[in-house]
Design a protein around this motif. Structure first.
Motif, mmCIF file in Angstrom:
data_model
loop_
_atom_site.group_PDB
_atom_site.id
_atom_site.type_symbol
_atom_site.label_atom_id
_atom_site.label_comp_id
_atom_site.label_asym_id
_atom_site.label_seq_id
_atom_site.Cartn_x
_atom_site.Cartn_y
_atom_site.Cartn_z
ATOM 1 N N ALA A 151 0.830 -1.207 0.000
ATOM 2 C CA ALA A 151 0.000 0.000 0.000
ATOM 3 C C ALA A 151 0.866 1.259 0.000
ATOM 4 O O ALA A 151 0.580 2.213 -0.738
ATOM 5 N N ALA A 152 1.916 1.270 0.795
ATOM 6 C CA ALA A 152 2.811 2.429 0.835
ATOM 7 C C ALA A 152 3.496 2.623 -0.508
ATOM 8 O O ALA A 152 3.608 3.752 -1.001
ATOM 9 N N ARG A 153 3.912 1.541 -1.105
ATOM 10 C CA ARG A 153 4.583 1.626 -2.405
ATOM 11 C C ARG A 153 3.627 2.132 -3.483
ATOM 12 O O ARG A 153 3.998 2.956 -4.316
ATOM 13 N N GLN A 154 2.408 1.645 -3.475
ATOM 14 C CA GLN A 154 1.437 2.085 -4.478
ATOM 15 C C GLN A 154 1.169 3.580 -4.358
ATOM 16 O O GLN A 154 1.061 4.278 -5.365
ATOM 17 N N ARG A 155 1.059 4.060 -3.135
ATOM 18 C CA ARG A 155 0.842 5.501 -2.944
ATOM 19 C C ARG A 155 2.042 6.296 -3.429
ATOM 20 O O ARG A 155 1.908 7.322 -4.092
ATOM 21 N N PHE A 156 3.233 5.814 -3.100
ATOM 22 C CA PHE A 156 4.450 6.490 -3.538
ATOM 23 C C PHE A 156 4.563 6.500 -5.061
ATOM 24 O O PHE A 156 4.910 7.514 -5.663
ATOM 25 N N VAL A 157 4.247 5.392 -5.696
ATOM 26 C CA VAL A 157 4.301 5.302 -7.155
ATOM 27 C C VAL A 157 3.298 6.265 -7.780
ATOM 28 O O VAL A 157 3.601 6.948 -8.774
ATOM 29 N N LYS A 202 2.703 11.456 -10.744
ATOM 30 C CA LYS A 202 2.199 12.826 -10.879
ATOM 31 C C LYS A 202 3.358 13.819 -11.017
ATOM 32 O O LYS A 202 3.330 14.708 -11.869
ATOM 33 N N VAL A 203 4.354 13.670 -10.172
ATOM 34 C CA VAL A 203 5.512 14.563 -10.218
ATOM 35 C C VAL A 203 6.236 14.423 -11.552
ATOM 36 O O VAL A 203 6.669 15.417 -12.147
#
Length: 106
Positions: A72-78, A83-84
């Motif tokens: 979940a953390a990785r998916q949010r970071f990706v 976006k960036v």
């Protein structure tokens, strides 16, 4: 032992990778917007080195990476990194446009 596990988990979260994805992606693809290509490759090499030394530790790493929290953390970071990356590409296009129109007069 607990500190080393915490360090391993922090390293995995920092580099943000799932091992099956690493081997299916090329770092040098021109059209990739993925900012995680190089960290994924580094973690892949790290995992392979650990696997040669201690299969038990590498299995622990693999289980940790595939845990729901890390995924979940990785998916949010990706998602945020994508976006960036898009925003950065748009900025580059605007700079090119300004360069060609204002400076070079095309």
């Amino acid at each position: 032992m607990l500190q080393s596990r915490a360090l391993v988990i922090a390293l995995i979260l920092l580099l943000g990778t799932t091992l099956p994805e690493v081997q299916s992606k090329s770092i040098f693809e021109k059209d990739r917007r993925d900012l995680l290509a190089i960290p994924e490759a580094i973690v892949s090499y790290f995992y392979e080195a650990v696997n040669k030394i201690s299969p038990k530790v590498s299995q622990f790493l693999l289980d940790t990476v595939q845990s729901p929290t890390v995924v979940a953390a990785r998916q949010r970071f990706v998602k945020e990194a994508a976006k960036v990356s898009v925003m950065f590409e748009q900025l580059i296009e605007k700079i090119k446009n300004l360069w060609y129109t204002r400076v070079l007069g095309y």
